[in-house]
Design a protein around this motif. Structure first.
Motif, PDB file in Angstrom:
ATOM      1  N   TYR A 288      47.426  30.654  25.049  1.00 45.47           N
ATOM      2  CA  TYR A 288      48.098  31.551  25.989  1.00 45.47           C
ATOM      3  C   TYR A 288      48.964  30.831  27.015  1.00 45.47           C
ATOM      4  O   TYR A 288      49.741  31.480  27.724  1.00 45.47           O
ATOM      5  CB  TYR A 288      47.059  32.427  26.684  1.00 45.47           C
ATOM      6  N   ASN A 289      48.846  29.528  27.092  1.00 46.56           N
ATOM      7  CA  ASN A 289      49.729  28.786  27.995  1.00 46.56           C
ATOM      8  C   ASN A 289      51.027  28.381  27.305  1.00 46.56           C
ATOM      9  O   ASN A 289      51.774  27.541  27.805  1.00 46.56           O
ATOM     10  CB  ASN A 289      49.013  27.556  28.550  1.00 46.56           C
ATOM     11  N   LYS A 290      51.269  28.972  26.130  1.00 47.04           N
ATOM     12  CA  LYS A 290      52.511  28.762  25.386  1.00 47.04           C
ATOM     13  C   LYS A 290      53.113  30.123  25.049  1.00 47.04           C
ATOM     14  O   LYS A 290      52.425  31.149  25.114  1.00 47.04           O
ATOM     15  CB  LYS A 290      52.232  27.992  24.085  1.00 47.04           C
ATOM     16  N   PRO A 291      54.362  30.157  24.630  1.00 47.73           N
ATOM     17  CA  PRO A 291      54.953  31.434  24.185  1.00 47.73           C
ATOM     18  C   PRO A 291      54.179  31.997  22.991  1.00 47.73           C
ATOM     19  O   PRO A 291      53.660  31.248  22.154  1.00 47.73           O
ATOM     20  CB  PRO A 291      56.379  31.039  23.792  1.00 47.73           C
ATOM     21  N   LEU A 292      54.114  33.325  22.901  1.00 45.16           N
ATOM     22  CA  LEU A 292      53.369  33.989  21.832  1.00 45.16           C
ATOM     23  C   LEU A 292      54.293  34.615  20.790  1.00 45.16           C
ATOM     24  O   LEU A 292      53.888  35.533  20.062  1.00 45.16           O
ATOM     25  CB  LEU A 292      52.462  35.071  22.427  1.00 45.16           C
ATOM     26  N   ASP A 293      55.519  34.105  20.676  1.00 49.98           N
ATOM     27  CA  ASP A 293      56.456  34.701  19.730  1.00 49.98           C
ATOM     28  C   ASP A 293      56.013  34.531  18.277  1.00 49.98           C
ATOM     29  O   ASP A 293      56.404  35.304  17.401  1.00 49.98           O
ATOM     30  CB  ASP A 293      57.860  34.118  19.928  1.00 49.98           C
ATOM     31  N   TRP A 294      55.157  33.538  17.990  1.00 53.28           N
ATOM     32  CA  TRP A 294      54.671  33.317  16.627  1.00 53.28           C
ATOM     33  C   TRP A 294      53.835  34.498  16.116  1.00 53.28           C
ATOM     34  O   TRP A 294      53.702  34.698  14.901  1.00 53.28           O
ATOM     35  CB  TRP A 294      53.831  32.038  16.555  1.00 53.28           C
ATOM     36  N   HIS A 339      46.173  41.194  24.264  1.00 54.03           N
ATOM     37  CA  HIS A 339      46.141  39.760  23.975  1.00 54.03           C
ATOM     38  C   HIS A 339      47.390  39.140  24.598  1.00 54.03           C
ATOM     39  O   HIS A 339      48.442  39.009  23.960  1.00 54.03           O
ATOM     40  CB  HIS A 339      46.108  39.513  22.465  1.00 54.03           C
ATOM     41  N   SER A 340      47.263  38.796  25.859  1.00 55.19           N
ATOM     42  CA  SER A 340      48.399  38.257  26.607  1.00 55.19           C
ATOM     43  C   SER A 340      47.879  37.247  27.620  1.00 55.19           C
ATOM     44  O   SER A 340      46.671  37.184  27.899  1.00 55.19           O
ATOM     45  CB  SER A 340      49.142  39.381  27.332  1.00 55.19           C
TER      46      SER A 340
END
Length: 437
Positions: A288-294, A339-340
């Protein structure tokens, strides 16, 4: 075929070790008696070339004595009738027989499992279903010969594994199938053995195994997968309840293959490789400390080719660092995906019993009314109606990439192709790792 029609299975059979071992001895002996090819090949594996030539280079009716018997008390065997003894341990894996003659003798009745006599050569076989060290039993069974000075240097101990025996059965049975003369004894022995001890069967290349999610074929596929995974860049999981590899990613710890069949799809059979990012709160920080675009990806590229990718949200509940229950959801099940980064930091982790109502209210506010999250995780039985005073919850994901089974069949056509499978699995692991990096 109905399993009750198997020659070696009975309506009143039980699953005791003694019963199964006795029946295996009987089934094995009957198969040897009814297949000269099997009998010949088996003898070649246990006796010396010199003794084999002695037995079969010349045939004479007068000394062509041959017998297979069970449950014989070796004290009553006529030692004068024999000039050589083979003591054979037939177990799950080969035993080290170097200390065979150092076993302790105990004076008691010693009944053999199988005795084969050909001319003046005696073969005593002790059968064990598991990897039981039966040298002591075997030693005492042939002790009447050991104490007889005339048998000095005429006793040969040897060990053979059930995997070797099963391989012999399979090869001879395949010859029979090829020549339209398949033996019902060999066929039924293989089915009987595969039911009781499927691990005796060596992994077969995928190209030779018809896909199934259950039964012997599923076991064969899993065993071949295990063989490939055991050679890949990461170690096998040290768990008895699942097959997979332990990965040192900060955001996930294991990758597990599963077999999937979709009857209504164009491609019906898949091996899916699944990983669980954020399966613990500690792992969640790296997610969660990274982008979740995956999370929105539908395909994963492996070796330049796209494969179908499925990603679902997963809530896992634990207690004392042990799994309790979990459930999954998709965007269609919620009013708002939670989930964010925000909700991870606020709601994942430890919840004491006096906070459980608040947690329930939180989930109730997120899920649509028709999505019964409580029943999906067995909330009442796993938590409410227990003595537990807290739980921890992780906001993770289940990520699965689906590889058509046909590609594994194309890749794996012979024993040596296992390296190709391992290399492909390594590529799958690399692509899953790169998904979040």
């Amino acid at each position: 075929m109905n399993h009750h029609l198997n020659i070696f299975r009975f309506f009143n059979e039980n699953n005791s070790v003694e019963f199964i071992e006795n029946n295996l001895s009987r089934a094995f002996s009957i198969s040897l008696l009814n297949s000269s090819i099997l009998f010949n090949d088996f003898l070649k594996t246990i006796i010396s070339e010199e003794d084999y030539n002695y037995l079969f280079s010349v045939f004479n009716n007068e000394d062509a004595l041959f017998e297979i018997d069970l449950q014989i008390d070796t004290d009553y065997i006529d030692r004068d009738a024999f000039n050589k003894v083979y003591a054979i341990a037939l177990t799950e894996h080969r035993l080290n027989m170097d200390d065979f003659f150092q076993q302790n003798h105990v004076k008691k009745q010693n009944l053999t499992d199988i005795v084969i006599s050909i001319k003046d050569i005696l073969i005593v076989i002790e059968v064990k279903k598991y990897n039981h060290d039966c040298k002591w039993q075997l030693f005492n069974q042939i002790y009447p010969f050991i104490k007889d000075d005339s048998f000095n240097n005429k006793i040969t101990p040897k060990s053979i594994s059930w995997s070797e025996v099963v391989t012999l059965f399979e090869k001879v049975n395949n010859v029979g199938r090829l020549t339209n003369s398949e033996s019902p004894f060999l066929r039924d022995f293989l089915k009987y053995a595969s039911y009781h001890r499927p691990n005796w069967f060596n992994p077969k290349p995928f190209n030779t195994v018809k896909f199934s999610t259950t039964g012997q074929n599923a076991h064969s596929i899993t065993q071949r997968l295990k063989q490939a995974l055991s050679k890949c860049k990461y170690p096998l999981l040290d768990y008895s309840d699942r097959l997979g590899v332990a990965v040192p990613f900060h955001w996930a710890s294991e990758i597990i293959p599963h077999l999937y069949h979709y009857e209504n799809d164009k491609i019906k059979n898949y091996i899916g490789f699944c990983i669980w990012p954020g399966n613990t709160k500690t792992q969640g920080y790296s997610v969660y400390n990274k982008p979740l675009d995956w999370v929105n990806k539908n395909n994963l590229m492996i070796n330049g080719k796209d494969y179908e990718l499925e990603i679902v949200y997963d809530l896992k509940f634990s207690h004392f660092n042990k799994y309790l229950t979990n459930f999954q959801y998709t965007e269609n099940d919620v009013q708002e995906v939670f989930h964010s980064n925000k909700y991870f930091h606020e709601f994942s982790g430890k919840w004491n019993i006096n906070q459980w109502n608040e947690f329930e209210e939180f989930l109730d506010s997120k899920f649509k009314k028709e999505f019964d999250w409580r029943s999906k995780c067995n909330w009442e039985n796993k938590l409410i109606n227990t003595d537990r005073t807290y739980f921890t919850v992780s906001f993770g994901y289940e990520v699965c990439v689906f590889i058509p089974y046909s590609e594994f069949m194309e890749l794996d056509k012979k024993e040596d192709d296992i390296e190709k499978v391992t290399n492909f699995v390594n590529s799958i692991i690399d692509s899953l790792q790169n998904l979040l990096n």
